[in-house]
Design a protein around this motif. Sequence first.
Motif, PDB file in Angstrom:
ATOM      1  N   LYS A  65       0.531  -1.512   0.130  1.00  0.00           N
ATOM      2  CA  LYS A  65      -0.185   0.208  -0.087  1.00  0.00           C
ATOM      3  C   LYS A  65       0.561   1.219   0.538  1.00  0.00           C
ATOM      4  O   LYS A  65       1.679   1.159   0.866  1.00  0.00           O
ATOM      5  CB  LYS A  65      -1.345   0.221   1.488  1.00  0.00           C
ATOM      6  N   VAL A  66       0.739   2.328  -0.505  1.00  0.00           N
ATOM      7  CA  VAL A  66       1.296   3.431  -0.891  1.00  0.00           C
ATOM      8  C   VAL A  66      -0.016   4.732  -0.506  1.00  0.00           C
ATOM      9  O   VAL A  66      -0.764   5.175  -1.041  1.00  0.00           O
ATOM     10  CB  VAL A  66       1.849   3.948  -2.063  1.00  0.00           C
ATOM     11  N   GLY A  67       0.613   5.701   0.287  1.00  0.00           N
ATOM     12  CA  GLY A  67      -0.146   6.628   0.360  1.00  0.00           C
ATOM     13  C   GLY A  67       0.533   8.245   0.516  1.00  0.00           C
ATOM     14  O   GLY A  67       1.747   7.753   0.933  1.00  0.00           O
ATOM     15  N   ARG A 116      -7.328  15.693   3.330  1.00  0.00           N
ATOM     16  CA  ARG A 116      -7.310  14.961   3.075  1.00  0.00           C
ATOM     17  C   ARG A 116      -5.680  14.346   2.244  1.00  0.00           C
ATOM     18  O   ARG A 116      -5.227  14.707   1.884  1.00  0.00           O
ATOM     19  CB  ARG A 116      -8.070  14.537   1.737  1.00  0.00           C
ATOM     20  N   GLY A 117      -4.987  12.989   2.370  1.00  0.00           N
ATOM     21  CA  GLY A 117      -4.623  12.072   1.761  1.00  0.00           C
ATOM     22  C   GLY A 117      -5.009  11.450   1.072  1.00  0.00           C
ATOM     23  O   GLY A 117      -6.524  11.181   0.894  1.00  0.00           O
ATOM     24  N   TYR A 118      -3.858  10.543   0.547  1.00  0.00           N
ATOM     25  CA  TYR A 118      -4.746   9.893  -1.371  1.00  0.00           C
ATOM     26  C   TYR A 118      -4.110   7.984  -1.097  1.00  0.00           C
ATOM     27  O   TYR A 118      -2.777   8.572  -0.658  1.00  0.00           O
ATOM     28  CB  TYR A 118      -4.729  10.159  -2.165  1.00  0.00           C
ATOM     29  N   VAL A 119      -4.646   7.479  -0.584  1.00  0.00           N
ATOM     30  CA  VAL A 119      -4.238   5.673  -0.735  1.00  0.00           C
ATOM     31  C   VAL A 119      -3.925   4.937  -1.337  1.00  0.00           C
ATOM     32  O   VAL A 119      -5.508   5.165  -1.923  1.00  0.00           O
ATOM     33  CB  VAL A 119      -4.523   5.218   0.570  1.00  0.00           C
ATOM     34  N   THR A 127      -7.750   4.120  -6.286  1.00  0.00           N
ATOM     35  CA  THR A 127      -6.740   5.759  -4.864  1.00  0.00           C
ATOM     36  C   THR A 127      -7.918   6.292  -4.644  1.00  0.00           C
ATOM     37  O   THR A 127      -8.620   6.749  -5.500  1.00  0.00           O
ATOM     38  CB  THR A 127      -6.218   6.390  -6.463  1.00  0.00           C
ATOM     39  N   ALA A 128      -7.720   6.245  -3.603  1.00  0.00           N
ATOM     40  CA  ALA A 128      -9.323   6.705  -2.811  1.00  0.00           C
ATOM     41  C   ALA A 128      -9.082   8.106  -1.943  1.00  0.00           C
ATOM     42  O   ALA A 128      -7.747   7.566  -0.812  1.00  0.00           O
ATOM     43  CB  ALA A 128      -9.921   6.125  -1.934  1.00  0.00           C
ATOM     44  N   ALA A 129      -9.571   9.107  -1.394  1.00  0.00           N
ATOM     45  CA  ALA A 129      -9.001  10.017  -0.753  1.00  0.00           C
ATOM     46  C   ALA A 129      -9.416   9.625   0.767  1.00  0.00           C
ATOM     47  O   ALA A 129     -10.619   8.978   0.501  1.00  0.00           O
ATOM     48  CB  ALA A 129     -10.524  11.498  -1.201  1.00  0.00           C
ATOM     49  N   LYS A 130      -8.770   9.994   1.756  1.00  0.00           N
ATOM     50  CA  LYS A 130      -8.871   9.342   2.833  1.00  0.00           C
ATOM     51  C   LYS A 130      -8.555  10.479   3.704  1.00  0.00           C
ATOM     52  O   LYS A 130      -7.490  11.129   3.633  1.00  0.00           O
ATOM     53  CB  LYS A 130      -7.605   8.800   3.282  1.00  0.00           C
ATOM     54  N   ASP A 131      -9.351  11.044   5.194  1.00  0.00           N
ATOM     55  CA  ASP A 131      -9.582  11.770   5.851  1.00  0.00           C
ATOM     56  C   ASP A 131      -8.286  12.175   6.918  1.00  0.00           C
ATOM     57  O   ASP A 131      -8.033  10.362   7.117  1.00  0.00           O
ATOM     58  CB  ASP A 131     -10.700  11.756   6.869  1.00  0.00           C
ATOM     59  N   LEU A 132      -7.708  12.886   6.742  1.00  0.00           N
ATOM     60  CA  LEU A 132      -6.148  12.743   7.635  1.00  0.00           C
ATOM     61  C   LEU A 132      -6.926  12.918   9.297  1.00  0.00           C
ATOM     62  O   LEU A 132      -5.442  12.655  10.230  1.00  0.00           O
ATOM     63  CB  LEU A 132      -4.875  13.366   6.601  1.00  0.00           C
ATOM     64  N   GLY A 133      -7.223  14.063   8.940  1.00  0.00           N
ATOM     65  CA  GLY A 133      -7.345  14.476  10.883  1.00  0.00           C
ATOM     66  C   GLY A 133      -6.450  14.937  11.650  1.00  0.00           C
ATOM     67  O   GLY A 133      -6.243  15.801  12.946  1.00  0.00           O
ATOM     68  N   GLY A 134      -6.033  15.661  10.630  1.00  0.00           N
ATOM     69  CA  GLY A 134      -4.681  16.929  10.771  1.00  0.00           C
ATOM     70  C   GLY A 134      -3.858  17.228   9.428  1.00  0.00           C
ATOM     71  O   GLY A 134      -3.850  16.596   8.420  1.00  0.00           O
ATOM     72  N   ALA A 135      -2.820  18.339   9.125  1.00  0.00           N
ATOM     73  CA  ALA A 135      -2.280  18.907   8.423  1.00  0.00           C
ATOM     74  C   ALA A 135      -1.231  17.151   7.868  1.00  0.00           C
ATOM     75  O   ALA A 135      -0.815  16.369   8.997  1.00  0.00           O
ATOM     76  CB  ALA A 135      -1.339  20.106   8.975  1.00  0.00           C
TER      77      ALA A 135
END
Length: 145
Positions: A65-67, A116-119, A127-135
């Motif tokens: 997995k890569v994010g 958000r980041g992507y994984v 390849t999907a957006a995912k909430d990071l919970g912070g910067a």
Amino acid sequence: MKKSILVALLASSAFISFNAFATAIPSDGVVDTDACSLLGEEVTLSLSNNVSGAYSCDEITSTIKVGACHKAGSRKAMTVNCAVVVPANGNDPAVYNDDSCTGVGPDNTFQSSNYRGYVASSRGGSTAAKDLGGACTASTADGLL
């Protein structure tokens, strides 16, 4: 950025160490077979300026997995579609881009009001957006996986 992650996964997935923990992508971008025995040869994951990234290798599931996320980040509040990041197999259920997701389609969304980041995964899915919970930082990029 999503294309770069996907290209790196596709290049490496044909060759797929047990290392299920997230590891920061090195500054030179080179991930060698000592760091991830699922790789048949070293792979270079190129990150743009101000982008942090992480990867994980799980020998048991043969999954890489890569994010990645950007320092300035996507942070506008929005509804995000649930997406399968790692498809289900005979032993393991599907992994979604948010813990609240139970499926995909118009009725399967979650609210993201943060960075958000992507994984992405070598086993397929989106390849999907995912909430990071912070910067976005190196440690929050690890949290994508």
